[in-house]
Enzyme design. Sequence first.
Site, mmCIF file in Angstrom:
data_model
loop_
_atom_site.group_PDB
_atom_site.id
_atom_site.type_symbol
_atom_site.label_atom_id
_atom_site.label_comp_id
_atom_site.label_asym_id
_atom_site.label_seq_id
_atom_site.Cartn_x
_atom_site.Cartn_y
_atom_site.Cartn_z
ATOM 1 N N LEU A 85 63.664 17.570 93.416
ATOM 2 C CA LEU A 85 62.831 18.670 93.890
ATOM 3 C C LEU A 85 63.112 18.939 95.359
ATOM 4 O O LEU A 85 63.519 18.045 96.093
ATOM 5 C CB LEU A 85 61.346 18.308 93.714
ATOM 6 C CG LEU A 85 60.896 18.018 92.279
ATOM 7 C CD1 LEU A 85 59.508 17.407 92.275
ATOM 8 C CD2 LEU A 85 60.936 19.278 91.444
ATOM 9 N N ASP A 86 62.849 20.180 95.774
ATOM 10 C CA ASP A 86 62.955 20.520 97.196
ATOM 11 C C ASP A 86 61.978 19.669 97.996
ATOM 12 O O ASP A 86 60.939 19.246 97.484
ATOM 13 C CB ASP A 86 62.564 21.992 97.447
ATOM 14 C CG ASP A 86 63.566 22.989 96.897
ATOM 15 O OD1 ASP A 86 64.685 22.589 96.546
ATOM 16 O OD2 ASP A 86 63.203 24.174 96.830
ATOM 17 N N LYS A 87 62.300 19.473 99.254
ATOM 18 C CA LYS A 87 61.373 18.827 100.177
ATOM 19 C C LYS A 87 60.052 19.593 100.117
ATOM 20 O O LYS A 87 60.050 20.815 100.050
ATOM 21 C CB LYS A 87 61.970 18.884 101.589
ATOM 22 C CG LYS A 87 61.140 18.210 102.645
ATOM 23 C CD LYS A 87 61.857 18.342 103.991
ATOM 24 C CE LYS A 87 61.112 17.646 105.103
ATOM 25 N NZ LYS A 87 59.866 18.275 105.475
ATOM 26 N N THR A 131 58.040 19.932 97.696
ATOM 27 C CA THR A 131 57.641 20.296 96.340
ATOM 28 C C THR A 131 57.234 18.999 95.653
ATOM 29 O O THR A 131 57.921 17.988 95.774
ATOM 30 C CB THR A 131 58.803 20.956 95.566
ATOM 31 O OG1 THR A 131 59.163 22.164 96.214
ATOM 32 C CG2 THR A 131 58.425 21.255 94.124
ATOM 33 N N HIS A 161 66.549 26.289 95.772
ATOM 34 C CA HIS A 161 65.401 27.147 96.140
ATOM 35 C C HIS A 161 65.170 28.296 95.155
ATOM 36 O O HIS A 161 64.539 29.285 95.506
ATOM 37 C CB HIS A 161 65.557 27.720 97.552
ATOM 38 C CG HIS A 161 65.627 26.706 98.633
ATOM 39 N ND1 HIS A 161 65.806 27.051 99.948
ATOM 40 C CD2 HIS A 161 65.538 25.351 98.616
ATOM 41 C CE1 HIS A 161 65.842 25.960 100.694
ATOM 42 N NE2 HIS A 161 65.685 24.911 99.904
#
Length: 175
Positions: free
Chosen positions: A11-13, A15, A108
């Site tokens: 996951l993105d930072k 998230t 993203h």
Amino acid sequence: QACGIRHIHRLDKDTTGVVLYAKNEWTHVLLDEAMREKQIDRRYAAITQGIFKAKKGLIDAPIGKDRYQPGKRRVAPNGDQALTHYRVLGQWKAGALVEVELETGRTHQIRVHLSHIGHPLVGDTLYGGSSNRFHRQALHGERLLFTHPITQQEVEVHAPYPLDFKQLLEQMSVN
């Protein structure tokens, strides 16, 4: 042969939610192939800004790097194909709770696509969201569904909403 633990789904930072790692090389190869073949179902919950006209839809818009801001992505005609399905679960004046499913996995992707259609994530300042109510992008990896590479059993993993996400939902629904 020993190998380190390797990520399959991350996951993105900032998230929250479910991630998937392989503990050995063989399962890494099998799960990585399953991800490439779109056999791992990833479902997210997003809290967005604005009022949706369509309660569900498919965003089909290629994503590439933003040439002006390193680390940022944007919808770009020469970008990589990106497909995002969305369904509005709750709509309020202040925004919406949206269920998102990915067909592709671009960097993203959810953040770019929802912003592109005029519904940036609450708290996502990189893609046009306001940080007045929330200190990070309001995105949560809610569920992964996949076939276990060895046992062939279906595996469904859920991550409950974190406290800050639940609190934001409560705020949104009363305003």
